[in-house]
Write a protein that holds these residues in place. Structure first.
Motif, short mmCIF file in Angstrom:
data_model
loop_
_atom_site.label_atom_id
_atom_site.label_comp_id
_atom_site.label_asym_id
_atom_site.label_seq_id
_atom_site.Cartn_x
_atom_site.Cartn_y
_atom_site.Cartn_z
N ARG A 4 47.33 45.12 29.08
CA ARG A 4 47.21 46.48 29.63
C ARG A 4 47.16 46.43 31.15
NH1 ARG A 4 42.98 45.41 32.47
NH2 ARG A 4 40.92 45.26 31.59
N ALA A 6 45.39 48.75 33.98
CA ALA A 6 44.29 49.73 33.91
C ALA A 6 43.87 50.23 35.29
CB ALA A 6 43.10 49.09 33.19
N PRO A 7 44.75 50.97 35.97
CA PRO A 7 44.40 51.43 37.31
C PRO A 7 43.33 52.52 37.30
CG PRO A 7 46.41 52.50 36.58
CD PRO A 7 46.06 51.48 35.53
N SER A 8 42.46 52.48 38.30
CA SER A 8 41.54 53.59 38.52
C SER A 8 42.32 54.66 39.27
CB SER A 8 40.36 53.14 39.38
OG SER A 8 39.67 52.10 38.73
N GLU A 40 42.15 54.79 34.18
CA GLU A 40 40.68 54.70 34.25
C GLU A 40 40.17 55.81 35.17
OE1 GLU A 40 39.14 50.65 34.52
OE2 GLU A 40 39.87 50.45 32.47
N TYR A 178 32.04 51.43 34.45
CA TYR A 178 33.23 50.59 34.25
C TYR A 178 32.99 49.42 33.30
CZ TYR A 178 36.31 46.68 35.30
OH TYR A 178 37.12 45.60 35.18
N VAL A 182 35.30 49.30 29.96
CA VAL A 182 36.42 48.36 29.94
C VAL A 182 36.35 47.45 28.71
CG1 VAL A 182 35.35 46.50 31.32
CG2 VAL A 182 37.80 46.85 31.43
N ARG A 196 44.75 40.97 35.51
CA ARG A 196 44.33 41.91 36.56
C ARG A 196 44.11 41.16 37.85
NH1 ARG A 196 38.43 43.05 33.65
NH2 ARG A 196 37.66 40.92 33.85
N ILE A 200 38.47 41.52 40.60
CA ILE A 200 37.56 41.85 39.50
C ILE A 200 37.06 40.61 38.79
CG2 ILE A 200 37.33 43.33 37.44
CD1 ILE A 200 39.71 44.85 38.41
N LYS A 237 40.96 44.07 50.90
CA LYS A 237 41.81 44.50 49.79
C LYS A 237 42.62 45.71 50.26
CE LYS A 237 41.64 46.14 45.12
NZ LYS A 237 40.90 46.97 44.18
N1 GLU Z 1 40.30 50.06 36.96
C1 GLU Z 1 40.05 48.80 37.62
C2 GLU Z 1 40.68 48.84 39.00
O1 GLU Z 1 41.64 49.51 39.22
C3 GLU Z 1 40.63 47.62 36.87
C4 GLU Z 1 40.06 47.42 35.53
C5 GLU Z 1 40.49 46.14 34.84
O2 GLU Z 1 41.65 45.74 34.95
O3 GLU Z 1 39.64 45.56 34.18
O4 GLU Z 1 40.22 48.18 39.91
#
Ligand code: GLU
Ligand code: ZN
Length: 301
Positions: A4, A6-8, A40, A178, A182, A196, A200, A237
């Motif tokens: 996946r 999973a962008p915020s 997200e 989060y 997650v 990812r 993280i 970042k």
């Molecule tokens: N939503 C998180 C972000 O954009 C990433 C979450 C994940 O990949 O676990 O930084």
């Protein structure tokens, strides 16, 4: 293989998010796996519907099609069931520490401050966690050390209860945090591979510990290099300096922008589809790169 992106949805898409999306998508497509897009959007104070829509549009424009799109805010019942499960184990507690009490102590591996588990002995009110308004809720983690090396060889072993402290699972404003969301969502979507950005990585041991408490399977993890930008004398970042709107204005050909991202990842040039046959993680560099906007183009070095 199910993975996946999973962008915020707390800001515009930028080259860093697009790089991550491309790497996730290529990982799945190169092994005939599934690729899920998960928006997200739990941070009510920071998300905007327009940014979710922009993200969906940007990914589609680039040529990244997803097998399924999940919106995290629609999954509250599942997140609350996980809170009930942790409450039944007697692990939830209210944390009333102020921001000042939580900062400036012991540095944590995620770049913040370790929480000293100050409120661990506090009990939930009679009505349980649901009766707590305007209060953060944390979960008491076992003191065990998690031994963990990700697919790229990054050592993520940690004693999360001590190094980061017990995580917040429901925020003061009522939003599910989060770390909990997650873990629940990755399990429900049957994610086998979490891919990812390295920003993280330090959260992974906490997430594995939560999986153990909730009886969930542990996926494989991989953390990739980041695009950084110069922030004064340091590198940070990538944030708002190269927004999607600027990229979209400059690049009229999706293949051209995709090639810039792919070349930075040492994957050659091409459209996402053209990159699939030769994709391999062994080609992707480990070290972070600097992304700049020279006014006319995106420059990665
Ligand atoms: N939503 C998180 C972000 O954009 C990433 C979450 C994940 O990949 O676990 O930084
Ligand atoms: Zn506290």
């Amino acid at each position: 293989m199910i993975t996946r992106f999973a962008p915020s949805t707390t800001g515009e898409a930028h080259p860093g998010t697009l790089l991550s999306a491309l790497l996730v998508w290529l990982s799945a497509r190169s092994v005939n796996g599934r690729a899920i897009l998960r928006l997200e959007d739990l941070d009510r104070t920071r998300v905007k519907a327009a940014w979710s829509e922009q993200m969906i549009g940007a990914l589609a424009w680039l040529g990244l099609a997803w097998d399924e799109t999940v919106t995290q805010s629609e999954r509250t019942a599942r997140h609350e069931a996980a809170l009930d499960q942790l409450a039944a184990q007697g692990r939830l507690y209210p944390c009333t520490c102020s921001r000042a009490q939580r900062t400036g102590g012991r540095p944590a591996p995620d770049g913040g401050w370790a929480y000293e588990n100050t409120c661990r002995d506090r009990a939930l009110p009679l009505g349980g966690w649901r009766a707590l308004a305007e209060t953060s809720i944390r979960v008491r983690l076992p003191d065990d050390r998690i031994e963990l090396v990700d697919q790229g060889g990054l050592v993520l072993s940690q004693q999360p209860a001590r190094e980061l402290g017990d995580p917040i699972v429901r925020r003061r404003d009522g939003a599910i945090a989060y770390q909990l969301a997650v873990v629940v969502d990755d399990a429900d979507e049957g994610i086998t591979d979490v891919i990812r950005g390295r920003d993280i990585a330090a959260s992974t041991a906490t997430q594995v510990m939560l999986q153990r408490l909730l009886g969930l399977a542990q996926p494989r993890y991989r953390h990739h290099f980041l695009f950084l930008e110069s922030a004064g004398t340091k590198l940070a970042k990538l944030h708002g300096s190269i927004p999607w709107t600027a990229l979209r204005e400059r690049y009229t050909d999706p293949r051209e922008l995709c090639s810039v991202l792919a070349m930075a990842a040492n994957l050659g040039a091409g459209s996402p589809q053209e990159l699939v046959p030769s994709f391999a993680w062994s080609r992707v560099p480990i070290a972070d790169k600097v992304a700049r906007w020279d006014g006319a183009s995106l420059v990665i070095s």
